[in-house]
Write a protein that holds these residues in place. Structure first.
Motif, PDB file in Angstrom:
ATOM      1  N   ALA A  68      92.631  84.063 -15.193  1.00 38.50           N
ATOM      2  CA  ALA A  68      93.136  85.215 -15.847  1.00 38.50           C
ATOM      3  C   ALA A  68      93.074  86.738 -15.205  1.00 38.50           C
ATOM      4  N   ILE A  69      91.812  86.652 -14.439  1.00 35.63           N
ATOM      5  CA  ILE A  69      91.960  88.021 -13.489  1.00 35.63           C
ATOM      6  C   ILE A  69      93.155  88.092 -12.497  1.00 35.63           C
ATOM      7  N   ALA A  70      93.651  86.894 -11.957  1.00 33.91           N
ATOM      8  CA  ALA A  70      94.624  86.760 -11.054  1.00 33.91           C
ATOM      9  C   ALA A  70      96.104  87.337 -11.958  1.00 33.91           C
ATOM     10  N   ALA A  71      96.069  86.826 -13.054  1.00 42.04           N
ATOM     11  CA  ALA A  71      97.247  87.088 -13.849  1.00 42.04           C
ATOM     12  C   ALA A  71      97.378  88.568 -14.213  1.00 42.04           C
ATOM     13  N   ALA A  72      96.083  89.117 -14.516  1.00 41.76           N
ATOM     14  CA  ALA A  72      96.278  90.631 -14.879  1.00 41.76           C
ATOM     15  C   ALA A  72      96.575  91.372 -13.297  1.00 41.76           C
ATOM     16  N   GLU A  73      95.813  91.033 -12.358  1.00 42.35           N
ATOM     17  CA  GLU A  73      96.182  91.472 -11.177  1.00 42.35           C
ATOM     18  C   GLU A  73      97.634  91.503 -10.714  1.00 42.35           C
ATOM     19  N   ILE A  74      98.381  90.377 -10.710  1.00 40.25           N
ATOM     20  CA  ILE A  74      99.757  90.111 -10.459  1.00 40.25           C
ATOM     21  C   ILE A  74     100.599  91.105 -11.420  1.00 40.25           C
ATOM     22  N   GLY A  75     100.415  91.281 -12.626  1.00 43.22           N
ATOM     23  CA  GLY A  75     100.934  92.118 -13.658  1.00 43.22           C
ATOM     24  C   GLY A  75     100.763  93.563 -13.360  1.00 43.22           C
ATOM     25  N   ILE A  76      99.647  93.954 -12.851  1.00 43.16           N
ATOM     26  CA  ILE A  76      99.634  95.427 -12.654  1.00 43.16           C
ATOM     27  C   ILE A  76     100.080  95.624 -11.197  1.00 43.16           C
ATOM     28  N   GLY A  77      99.909  94.831 -10.430  1.00 42.75           N
ATOM     29  CA  GLY A  77     100.365  94.955  -8.841  1.00 42.75           C
ATOM     30  C   GLY A  77     102.093  94.824  -8.957  1.00 42.75           C
ATOM     31  N   LEU A  78     102.634  94.140  -9.717  1.00 44.27           N
ATOM     32  CA  LEU A  78     104.025  94.277  -9.584  1.00 44.27           C
ATOM     33  C   LEU A  78     104.622  95.486 -10.496  1.00 44.27           C
ATOM     34  N   ALA A  79     103.790  95.967 -11.450  1.00 47.36           N
ATOM     35  CA  ALA A  79     104.228  96.964 -12.075  1.00 47.36           C
ATOM     36  C   ALA A  79     104.146  98.273 -11.204  1.00 47.36           C
ATOM     37  N   ILE A  80     102.941  98.056 -10.442  1.00 45.91           N
ATOM     38  CA  ILE A  80     102.799  99.336  -9.470  1.00 45.91           C
ATOM     39  C   ILE A  80     103.965  99.194  -8.219  1.00 45.91           C
ATOM     40  N   VAL A  81     104.165  98.001  -7.746  1.00 42.76           N
ATOM     41  CA  VAL A  81     105.157  97.865  -6.534  1.00 42.76           C
ATOM     42  C   VAL A  81     106.640  98.304  -7.301  1.00 42.76           C
ATOM     43  N   LEU A  82     106.904  97.773  -8.516  1.00 37.80           N
ATOM     44  CA  LEU A  82     108.261  98.279  -8.842  1.00 37.80           C
ATOM     45  C   LEU A  82     108.278 100.228  -9.153  1.00 37.80           C
TER      46      LEU A  82
END
Length: 145
Positions: A68-82
């Protein structure tokens, strides 16, 4: 099942992820490498949970939490990268770091120039004021005489 097989696989996954974090320049590949490292941790948690025959299955429960933490991290991380890609035109980590450092040095240089000009103005104003104050009593004394 022997504990060595999943432990070796987890170590290989973790080392691959660590290499990706340290060697890659693309931010998306760095995020994927972090996911590999988290999956290696999950594999270890489940393997040790099975090996210890835990009745509460704490390793599996913790694995769900990490997922669950990894899913949240990848969602926020991809938003920041975009957003960074849209603003800067690149997702290269080295270029982003260099541009941030150059922006910081440009701002620091501008602040130091502004501080020096303010200090020079205050010194000039102070010396002009001191000359005016020194000349004022002399003019008053001449006016009364």
């Amino acid at each position: 099942m022997h504990l060595a097989y999943p432990a070796v696989l987890a170590a290989l996954l973790f080392c691959t992820g660590l290499y990706g974090v340290l060697a890659r320049r693309n931010a998306i590949l760095v995020l994927m490498s972090v996911e590999l490292m988290l999956n290696a941790v999950n594999l270890n948690l489940v393997a040790f949970d099975v090996w210890l025959r835990d009745t509460l299955h704490a390793g599996q429960a913790l694995t769900l939490f990490v997922i669950a933490i990894a899913a949240a991290e990848i969602g926020i991380g991809l938003a920041i990268v975009l957003m960074v890609y849209r603003n800067r035109g690149t997702s290269d980590v080295d270029r982003l770091r260099d541009s941030v450092e150059s922006d910081a040095t440009d701002e620091a240089a501008a602040e130091s120039v502004a501080a020096e000009s303010v200090a020079a103005e205050s010194v000039a104003a102070g010396s002009a004021g001191a000359r005016a104050e020194a000349g004022a009593p002399a003019q008053n004394a001449e006016a009364t005489a």
